[in-house]
Design a protein around this motif. Structure first.
Motif, PDB file in Angstrom:
ATOM      1  N   MET A 224      62.114  16.154  18.497  1.00  0.00           N
ATOM      2  CA  MET A 224      62.382  17.577  18.674  1.00  0.00           C
ATOM      3  C   MET A 224      63.532  17.983  17.752  1.00  0.00           C
ATOM      4  N   ALA A 225      63.361  18.980  16.935  1.00  0.00           N
ATOM      5  CA  ALA A 225      64.395  19.416  15.997  1.00  0.00           C
ATOM      6  C   ALA A 225      65.598  19.956  16.757  1.00  0.00           C
ATOM      7  N   ASN A 226      66.776  19.827  16.103  1.00  0.00           N
ATOM      8  CA  ASN A 226      67.994  20.317  16.736  1.00  0.00           C
ATOM      9  C   ASN A 226      68.030  21.838  16.814  1.00  0.00           C
ATOM     10  N   GLN A 227      67.371  22.501  15.877  1.00  0.00           N
ATOM     11  CA  GLN A 227      67.351  23.959  15.897  1.00  0.00           C
ATOM     12  C   GLN A 227      65.936  24.466  15.657  1.00  0.00           C
ATOM     13  N   ARG A 228      65.507  25.358  16.543  1.00  0.00           N
ATOM     14  CA  ARG A 228      64.224  26.032  16.386  1.00  0.00           C
ATOM     15  C   ARG A 228      64.385  27.464  16.850  1.00  0.00           C
ATOM     16  N   SER A 229      63.544  28.330  16.359  1.00  0.00           N
ATOM     17  CA  SER A 229      63.599  29.736  16.770  1.00  0.00           C
ATOM     18  C   SER A 229      62.345  30.092  17.556  1.00  0.00           C
ATOM     19  N   TYR A 230      62.518  30.797  18.656  1.00  0.00           N
ATOM     20  CA  TYR A 230      61.388  31.267  19.463  1.00  0.00           C
ATOM     21  C   TYR A 230      61.604  32.727  19.823  1.00  0.00           C
ATOM     22  N   ASN A 231      60.572  33.504  19.611  1.00  0.00           N
ATOM     23  CA  ASN A 231      60.627  34.878  20.088  1.00  0.00           C
ATOM     24  C   ASN A 231      60.476  34.928  21.600  1.00  0.00           C
ATOM     25  N   LEU A 232      59.683  33.994  22.128  1.00  0.00           N
ATOM     26  CA  LEU A 232      59.297  34.068  23.538  1.00  0.00           C
ATOM     27  C   LEU A 232      59.236  32.676  24.142  1.00  0.00           C
ATOM     28  N   VAL A 233      59.755  32.554  25.363  1.00  0.00           N
ATOM     29  CA  VAL A 233      59.615  31.331  26.150  1.00  0.00           C
ATOM     30  C   VAL A 233      58.743  31.646  27.360  1.00  0.00           C
ATOM     31  N   VAL A 234      57.714  30.824  27.591  1.00  0.00           N
ATOM     32  CA  VAL A 234      56.861  30.948  28.769  1.00  0.00           C
ATOM     33  C   VAL A 234      57.178  29.782  29.692  1.00  0.00           C
ATOM     34  N   VAL A 235      57.581  30.076  30.925  1.00  0.00           N
ATOM     35  CA  VAL A 235      57.928  29.044  31.895  1.00  0.00           C
ATOM     36  C   VAL A 235      56.717  28.786  32.781  1.00  0.00           C
ATOM     37  N   GLY A 236      56.180  27.576  32.731  1.00  0.00           N
ATOM     38  CA  GLY A 236      54.965  27.219  33.445  1.00  0.00           C
ATOM     39  C   GLY A 236      53.860  26.899  32.462  1.00  0.00           C
ATOM     40  N   ALA A 237      52.833  26.180  32.929  1.00  0.00           N
ATOM     41  CA  ALA A 237      51.740  25.803  32.028  1.00  0.00           C
ATOM     42  C   ALA A 237      50.403  25.768  32.755  1.00  0.00           C
TER      43      ALA A 237
ATOM     44  N   ALA B  91      55.492  39.952  23.944  1.00  0.00           N
ATOM     45  CA  ALA B  91      55.507  39.715  22.496  1.00  0.00           C
ATOM     46  C   ALA B  91      55.893  40.978  21.743  1.00  0.00           C
ATOM     47  N   ARG B  92      55.338  42.102  22.155  1.00  0.00           N
ATOM     48  CA  ARG B  92      55.680  43.364  21.481  1.00  0.00           C
ATOM     49  C   ARG B  92      57.161  43.684  21.681  1.00  0.00           C
ATOM     50  N   TYR B  93      57.646  43.442  22.882  1.00  0.00           N
ATOM     51  CA  TYR B  93      59.076  43.637  23.150  1.00  0.00           C
ATOM     52  C   TYR B  93      59.913  42.707  22.262  1.00  0.00           C
ATOM     53  N   ALA B  94      59.540  41.431  22.239  1.00  0.00           N
ATOM     54  CA  ALA B  94      60.319  40.444  21.488  1.00  0.00           C
ATOM     55  C   ALA B  94      60.309  40.732  19.993  1.00  0.00           C
ATOM     56  N   MET B  95      59.148  41.135  19.477  1.00  0.00           N
ATOM     57  CA  MET B  95      59.040  41.362  18.028  1.00  0.00           C
ATOM     58  C   MET B  95      59.822  42.604  17.606  1.00  0.00           C
ATOM     59  N   SER B  96      60.009  43.538  18.521  1.00  0.00           N
ATOM     60  CA  SER B  96      60.755  44.747  18.174  1.00  0.00           C
ATOM     61  C   SER B  96      62.246  44.623  18.516  1.00  0.00           C
ATOM     62  N   ASN B  97      62.619  43.517  19.179  1.00  0.00           N
ATOM     63  CA  ASN B  97      64.028  43.285  19.539  1.00  0.00           C
ATOM     64  C   ASN B  97      64.476  41.907  19.075  1.00  0.00           C
ATOM     65  N   LYS B  98      64.015  41.520  17.883  1.00  0.00           N
ATOM     66  CA  LYS B  98      64.280  40.161  17.409  1.00  0.00           C
ATOM     67  C   LYS B  98      65.770  39.866  17.370  1.00  0.00           C
ATOM     68  N   GLN B  99      66.088  38.608  17.769  1.00  0.00           N
ATOM     69  CA  GLN B  99      67.439  38.106  17.618  1.00  0.00           C
ATOM     70  C   GLN B  99      67.339  36.725  17.006  1.00  0.00           C
ATOM     71  N   ASP B 100      68.420  36.228  16.473  1.00  0.00           N
ATOM     72  CA  ASP B 100      68.427  34.870  15.959  1.00  0.00           C
ATOM     73  C   ASP B 100      68.354  33.932  17.147  1.00  0.00           C
ATOM     74  N   SER B 101      67.219  33.224  17.276  1.00  0.00           N
ATOM     75  CA  SER B 101      67.010  32.346  18.418  1.00  0.00           C
ATOM     76  C   SER B 101      67.162  30.903  17.976  1.00  0.00           C
ATOM     77  N   LYS B 102      67.830  30.106  18.778  1.00  0.00           N
ATOM     78  CA  LYS B 102      68.018  28.703  18.422  1.00  0.00           C
ATOM     79  C   LYS B 102      68.187  27.876  19.682  1.00  0.00           C
ATOM     80  N   ILE B 103      68.087  26.583  19.480  1.00  0.00           N
ATOM     81  CA  ILE B 103      68.307  25.654  20.584  1.00  0.00           C
ATOM     82  C   ILE B 103      69.693  25.057  20.406  1.00  0.00           C
ATOM     83  N   ILE B 104      70.507  25.123  21.428  1.00  0.00           N
ATOM     84  CA  ILE B 104      71.843  24.562  21.335  1.00  0.00           C
ATOM     85  C   ILE B 104      71.914  23.354  22.258  1.00  0.00           C
ATOM     86  N   HIS B 105      72.110  22.176  21.704  1.00  0.00           N
ATOM     87  CA  HIS B 105      72.183  20.963  22.522  1.00  0.00           C
ATOM     88  C   HIS B 105      73.592  20.784  23.094  1.00  0.00           C
TER      89      HIS B 105
END
Length: 504
Positions: free
Chosen positions: A1-14, A490-504
């Motif tokens: 798993m990379a130390n830094q990745r960007s995600y517009n959206l996180v879905v909890v559950g599968a 997704a529409r909300y996230a794409m219109s409110n983009k922020q720099d997203s990253k994973i912080i360990h």
């Protein structure tokens, strides 16, 4: 798993709702991460365990053939398929929930049901006719009944296999054995989640979060607190990972809980079914849903519900509760040889627990019951059965007179041996309590305003089901609100983009 990745959206559950949300969001161009609390071999949530029946509004067999595409003209010729339109579906929801279902949520579920099924098919989900459980052969025709003619191929196993396959094809990341434990906020906006992977805790930042990780049915403490002390004894029919995490995280972030917290979907299931869903024996194989053709007796030898009040589609989700109320949380479904050939396939599986006797005396001597009262109840029932035509394909009005409770349909004397007793207990499927969500899938706060960046789907949508539900509606609700929440998020996230990253 990379130390830094960007995600517009996180879905909890599968499960079904979560993956429909993830796929829908990916269609809108969002970069999506799915978090699954369980290991990969236990993925799929409650959806993995479903029988696959999915309730949809349709207008004729031609509509059905748009999703069940391998039906030949020859097969179609001998099918009798009653229409089941949007008004039928809506009225069924309102009838069984005693009018308490939120009209806007119920209407959205109904109105979007068919287009959502077509959308799922477009992503590779395969559907087939529900021959075994929702039709009978009569006069050379296959007669469908109950408004539930469609199911997913290979039950929930096939549904989830295809949704996971499609998610992976679309480049959606899925992290297993990763529990979301807290929602992050920047000001009044959701900005990500804190997750736990084994001993490792990290922060995943994202513009939007979709919660689709179930209600609290897998949490014995919360079942006892919200539904009642006796619910500690209920079998958990699906995943053990639906423990209310999403609800508690959302409430901590300012969301409003909503719906019938004292209510749940529960059924009569085999008395010896596993205490939690067994991923090695999926497919809803332990349920016992031919009870409208039975009489059900508790271990005191007494009947306690009108088994024939309606088709099983409209009573099975509430009768589990009635079984749980009985002494020892057990009841016995009684059939004779006239009815035994009509029972659903789950009664023929090697996992089915049953007792058989050539006479009623021989049968009752094998059961831990009040034998005298048991036999007297059957004798009284037989004496109360009225004449009339017996027809399991319709509410035939063949009833008893003089009993409490009466049996109002499908009352046939229990008189031809051998005789059978199937012991059942209560299995909980999902809790009706969730979050207040609008018809676009946005989670609302206590002022009924959207909590910016937070969305929900599946069991987490409170306010649709109360007391009971029409069979197959849970899977459809998960898909409809999953698709809606995913696209809205997704529409909300794409219109409110922020720099997203994973912080360990």
């Amino acid at each position: 798993m990379a130390n830094q990745r960007s995600y517009n959206l996180v879905v909890v559950g599968a499960g079904n709702a979560a993956l429909c949300a993830a796929i829908s969001a990916r269609e809108e161009g969002a970069e999506v991460l799915v978090l699954e609390k369980g290991p990969k071999h236990k993925r799929g949530g409650n959806s993995f365990f479903t029988d696959g029946a999915i309730r949809v509004a349709y207008h004729n067999l031609d509509d059905i053939r748009k999703v069940v595409t391998d039906l030949s003209d020859e097969e179609a010729e001998v099918i009798v398929m009653p229409d089941y339109n949007e008004d039928d579906y809506y009225q069924d929801i309102m009838r069984v929930t005693k009018g308490e279902s939120q009209p806007d949520l119920a209407k959205q579920l109904v109105d979007r049901s068919f287009e959502t099924l077509v959308w799922m098919k477009g992503h590779g989900v395969k559907f087939e006719l529900n021959y075994d459980n929702q039709s009978y052969e009569k006069d050379g025709k296959r007669q469908f009944w109950g408004g539930l003619p469609v199911k997913t191929e290979n039950k929930g196993i096939g549904l989830m296999k295809q949704l996971f396959s499609r998610a992976e094809e679309l480049g959606i990341d899925i992290w297993y054995e990763t529990a979301a434990v807290e929602l992050l906020k920047k000001g009044e906006k959701i900005s990500g989640v804190v997750v736990q992977q084994g001993e490792n805790r990290m922060t995943v930042e994202s513009t939007g979060v979709v919660l689709a990780c179930g209600s609290f049915e897998g949490n014995k403490k919360l079942r006892s607190e919200y539904i009642g002390k006796e619910w500690e004894a209920a079998i958990v029919r699906g995943t053990e990972y639906n423990t209310g995490d999403g609800i508690s995280m959302a409430m901590a972030a300012g969301a409003e809980k909503f719906g019938e917290y004292s209510g749940c979907h529960s059924i009569g299931t085999d008395y010896h079914a596993p205490k939690v869903g067994d991923f090695n024996k999926p497919g809803d194989i332990f349920k016992k849903h031919s009870y409208p053709l039975s009489i059900m007796l508790n271990n005191e030898g007494k009947r306690f519900v009108d088994e024939g009040a309606d088709f099983r589609n409209y009573t099975y989700a509430k009768y589990g509760r009635e079984i749980l109320k009985q002494p020892g949380h057990v009841a016995y479904q009684i059939y004779d040889s006239q009815v035994r050939p009509l029972l659903r396939k789950e009664y023929d599986l090697e996992e089915a627990t049953y007792y058989k006797g050539e006479t009623l005396d021989e049968l009752v001597n094998q059961l831990s019951v009040n034998k005298q009262q048991f036999l007297q109840t059957i004798e009284d029932y037989n004496a109360a059965v009225q004449d009339g035509d017996y027809n399991p394909t319709e509410k035939d009005g063949k009833k008893t007179v003089g009993l409490t409770p009466e049996k109002t349909n499908w009352a046939l004397k229990i008189e031809e041996g051998p005789f059978y007793a199937f012991p059942v207990t209560c299995g909980i499927t999902f809790s009706f309590g969730g979050l207040r969500v609008n018809s676009s899938g946005e989670v609302l706060n206590k002022d009924d305003k959207p909590l910016s960046g937070l969305f929900a789907a599946g069991e987490m949508v409170g306010g649709i089901f109360y007391h009971n539900y029409p069979g197959g509606s849970g899977l459809m609700s998960g898909a409809v609100y999953g698709k809606l929440a995913g696209s809205t998020a997704a529409r909300y996230a794409m219109s409110n983009k922020q720099d997203s990253k994973i912080i360990h």
